[in-house]
Motif scaffolding. Structure first.
Motif, mmCIF file in Angstrom:
data_model
loop_
_atom_site.group_PDB
_atom_site.id
_atom_site.type_symbol
_atom_site.label_atom_id
_atom_site.label_comp_id
_atom_site.label_asym_id
_atom_site.label_seq_id
_atom_site.Cartn_x
_atom_site.Cartn_y
_atom_site.Cartn_z
ATOM 1 N N ILE A 248 0.843 -1.203 0.000
ATOM 2 C CA ILE A 248 0.000 0.000 0.000
ATOM 3 C C ILE A 248 0.876 1.250 0.000
ATOM 4 O O ILE A 248 0.647 2.192 -0.780
ATOM 5 N N ARG A 249 1.892 1.243 0.856
ATOM 6 C CA ARG A 249 2.801 2.384 0.914
ATOM 7 C C ARG A 249 3.518 2.574 -0.429
ATOM 8 O O ARG A 249 3.657 3.691 -0.928
ATOM 9 N N LYS A 250 3.975 1.468 -1.014
ATOM 10 C CA LYS A 250 4.685 1.544 -2.296
ATOM 11 C C LYS A 250 3.773 2.082 -3.398
ATOM 12 O O LYS A 250 4.183 2.943 -4.205
ATOM 13 N N GLN A 251 2.531 1.576 -3.423
ATOM 14 C CA GLN A 251 1.587 2.010 -4.456
ATOM 15 C C GLN A 251 1.335 3.513 -4.369
ATOM 16 O O GLN A 251 1.354 4.221 -5.384
ATOM 17 N N ALA A 252 1.101 4.010 -3.145
ATOM 18 C CA ALA A 252 0.771 5.419 -2.967
ATOM 19 C C ALA A 252 1.968 6.338 -3.177
ATOM 20 O O ALA A 252 1.873 7.356 -3.871
ATOM 21 N N GLU A 253 3.117 5.971 -2.597
ATOM 22 C CA GLU A 253 4.264 6.878 -2.596
ATOM 23 C C GLU A 253 5.155 6.761 -3.830
ATOM 24 O O GLU A 253 5.730 7.767 -4.277
ATOM 25 N N ILE A 254 5.260 5.563 -4.366
ATOM 26 C CA ILE A 254 6.217 5.347 -5.464
ATOM 27 C C ILE A 254 5.540 5.171 -6.814
ATOM 28 O O ILE A 254 5.921 5.807 -7.804
ATOM 29 N N VAL A 255 4.519 4.300 -6.874
ATOM 30 C CA VAL A 255 3.872 4.013 -8.156
ATOM 31 C C VAL A 255 2.939 5.155 -8.584
ATOM 32 O O VAL A 255 3.112 5.758 -9.648
#
Length: 446
Positions: free
Chosen positions: A244-251
Motif C-alpha cells: 500500500i505504501r509503495k503504491q501510494a508513494e512510489i507508483v
C-alpha cells in the motif's frame, strides 16, 4: 512514540523495581472512603496533559464537589508529551515522591510498570463495587487474572478528509471502503506538480503507518504472536501494508514521499490543514482540532471516513487503544485513589468533554457535540460523518503488549524505512526485519 532498545527503554523503570517489591499491602474496603469523610486527603495525580487546554480543572472541581474530603493535586508539565512524562514519573517513584494516581497513553507503558509491581491490583476494589470491567468498558486491560488500571478514553482511528477537495474531484464521503478504494481516492485527489503539488494522502512516522493493513485487525495484529516469542511478520498483511505504501508513494505518487517526510520533518497537522494533503489516517484526538486551532487554522470543512478494510466483506474495525489510569502500589491513599480512578473513567471523563470515553454508558453524541464545540471553527467539522464512524467502528480485541513491544517496533521500522527509501525491495525488507525482531525477542527471553 518509540522507545529505545531494552537497555534504554527500561533503564528508568528498572532502577525502581527493588524499591517497589513487596509494596502491595492488604487492600482496604472501598467503604472506608466514606467512613473517613472527616479526614482530608490530597491525591497526587501524575500525567502529561495540559490542564487548561483539556478541561482538567473542571474534572478536579466536580470530583471534589462530590467527594469533599479528597483534593486532587496535578503533577504535570502540561506539554502533552507522554514520553518525557514517563521519565519524570519513574524518577519520582525512584525518589520516593508522593504518587497516588498515574496515567498511561500506551498499553506497553502500562505493562512495563505493572511487571515491576508499580501498580496496585484493582481486583478487590472492582469486586467490592460489583461490576465487571468487560461489561463496563470497551477495553479490558487485565493482565492474566489481575487488573491494574481502568480505561479512560477510547481511541477510534479513522480518515479525515478535506470536503472541498472531495467535491472538486466529484467523490462522495466514504462510509465503508477498502484499501484499494482508499488508494483510488488518493490518486484522484492528487493535484499539481513540484512545490505546489497537493498529495492525496500523507503517512506520518508513528508505528501504525508501517503496518497499516494489519494494525486494525480484530486480533493477531502485533509483529509477534500471543506468546511473545513467535514472529508474526510472515502474516500476509505485513506485505500488504508495504505494498500500500509503495503504491501510494512510489507508483501512483499520490502520497508524500517518505524521503520528504523525514528530511523535512513533516507532520500530519500542517500537511492536512495547510492543504498539502487531502486526507490523513489519524485518531479521535484530532476531533477538537478538526475545525482548526489558533496555531493551525482550518479554512475548509473536514469530513470523516472509517479506517479502510483489506477486503470488502471484512468488519469495519478500529485500533483498540486509549489512556489507562491506575493506582500507585506505594500510595498511602489507595482507597481514595481508586475512587478518583473509577469516577474519572465514568462520570468525570464525560463531564470533561474532551475525549471519547471507553465507558460503555457514555452518551457518545453529546460527547461529540462537546468535542466539536471546542474546535476553533465548529461549523467546519461534519458531525454526521463523524458519528457514523464512531458508532459503526468495532474496537478490536485489546491485546496486552509485551514490555519489549516498542523495541520490536523500532527494529521493524528501521528495516521498513530502507524499503520506503528504495534501498531494498519488499521481500528483503520483511526478511531483514524478521531477523532483527527475532534478535529482540531472543534478547528479552533470557
Amino acid at each position: 512514540m518509540l522507545i529505545n532498545n531494552k537497555a534504554r527503554s527500561l533503564a528508568a523503570i528498572s532502577i525502581i523495581a527493588g524499591l517497589l517489591s513487596g509494596c502491595s499491602g492488604p487492600i482496604a474496603k472501598n467503604s472506608e472512603v466514606t467512613d473517613k469523610k472527616t479526614e482530608q486527603v490530597t491525591l497526587k495525580f501524575h500525567f502529561w496533559y495540559n490542564e487548561d487546554q483539556d478541561n482538567w480543572k473542571i474534572v478536579y472541581k466536580e470530583f471534589e464537589k462530590k467527594y469533599p474530603n479528597i483534593k486532587i493535586e496535578a503533577v504535570t508539565a502540561g506539554d502533552n508529551n507522554s514520553i518525557d512524562y514517563l521519565k519524570k514519573l519513574d524518577l519520582a517513584a525512584a525518589s520516593g515522591d508522593q504518587i497516588d494516581v498515574m496515567m498511561f497513553s500506551q498499553p506497553q507503558f502500562y505493562t512495563q510498570r505493572a511487571a515491576i509491581k508499580m501498580l496496585e491490583p484493582l481486583n478487590n476494589y472492582i469486586a467490592k463495587d460489583g461490576y465487571k470491567v468487560q461489561d463496563e468498558y470497551y477495553i479490558d486491560p487485565s493482565i492474566g487474572d489481575k487488573t491494574y488500571a481502568l480505561p479512560a478514553k477510547k481511541t477510534t482511528f479513522f480518515v479525515m478528509l478535506n470536503k472541498n477537495h472531495l467535491d472538486e474531484a466529484g467523490l462522495p464521503v466514504p462510509k465503508d471502503w477498502t484499501w484499494d478504494e482508499f488508494l483510488d481516492y488518493s490518486k484522484k485527489l492528487t493535484k499539481g506538480e513540484g512545490a505546489n503539488k497537493r498529495y492525496g494522502t500523507f503517512f506520518h512516522t508513528f508505528p501504525i503507518y508501517y503496518q497499516i493493513a494489519q494494525i486494525n485487525q480484530m486480533d493477531n495484529y502485533y509483529l509477534y504472536k500471543d506468546d511473545g516469542k513467535t514472529l508474526n511478520l510472515d502474516n500476509p498483511l505485513i506485505k500488504r501494508s508495504l505494498d500500500i505504501r509503495k503504491q501510494a508513494e512510489i507508483v501512483d505518487k499520490s502520497a508524500t514521499p517518505y524521503s520528504e517526510t523525514v528530511s523535512q520533518k513533516l507532520s500530519y497537522r500542517p500537511q492536512f490543514f495547510n492543504e498539502k494533503a487531502s486526507m490523513i489516517i489519524t485518531g479521535d484526538y484530532m476531533i477538537p482540532e478538526a475545525g482548526g486551532t489558533d496555531k493551525v487554522p482550518a479554512n475548509f470543512k473536514t469530513v470523516f471516513a472509517p479506517y479502510p478494510k483489506v477486503n470488502k466483506n471484512d468488519p469495519t474495525t478500529t485500533i483498540s487503544g486509549g489512556d489507562l489510569m491506575g493506582v500507585y502500589a506505594k500510595s498511602k491513599h489507595k482507597d481514595e485513589a481508586y475512587q478518583f480512578v473509577r469516577w474519572y473513567t465514568t462520570e468525570g471523563i464525560t463531564l470533561q468533554g474532551k475525549y471519547i470515553p471507553a465507558w460503555k454508558k457514555a452518551d457518545v453524541s453529546n460527547v461529540l457535540d462537546n468535542l466539536i464545540a471546542s474546535s476553533k471553527t465548529p461549523d467546519n467539522v461534519d458531525k454526521e460523518s463523524l458519528l457514523n464512524v464512531i458508532k459503526n467502528s468495532i474496537p478490536q480485541k485489546f491485546n496486552i503488549p509485551k514490555p519489549y513491544h516498542d523495541e520490536i517496533d523500532k527494529a521493524y521500522i528501521k528495516e521498513v524505512e530502507r524499503f520506503l527509501l528504495g534501498e531494498v525491495d519488499t521481500d528483503a525488507a520483511i526478511k531483514n526485519a524478521s531477523q532483527k525482531v527475532q534478535e529482540v525477542i531472543k534478547n528479552n527471553s533470557k
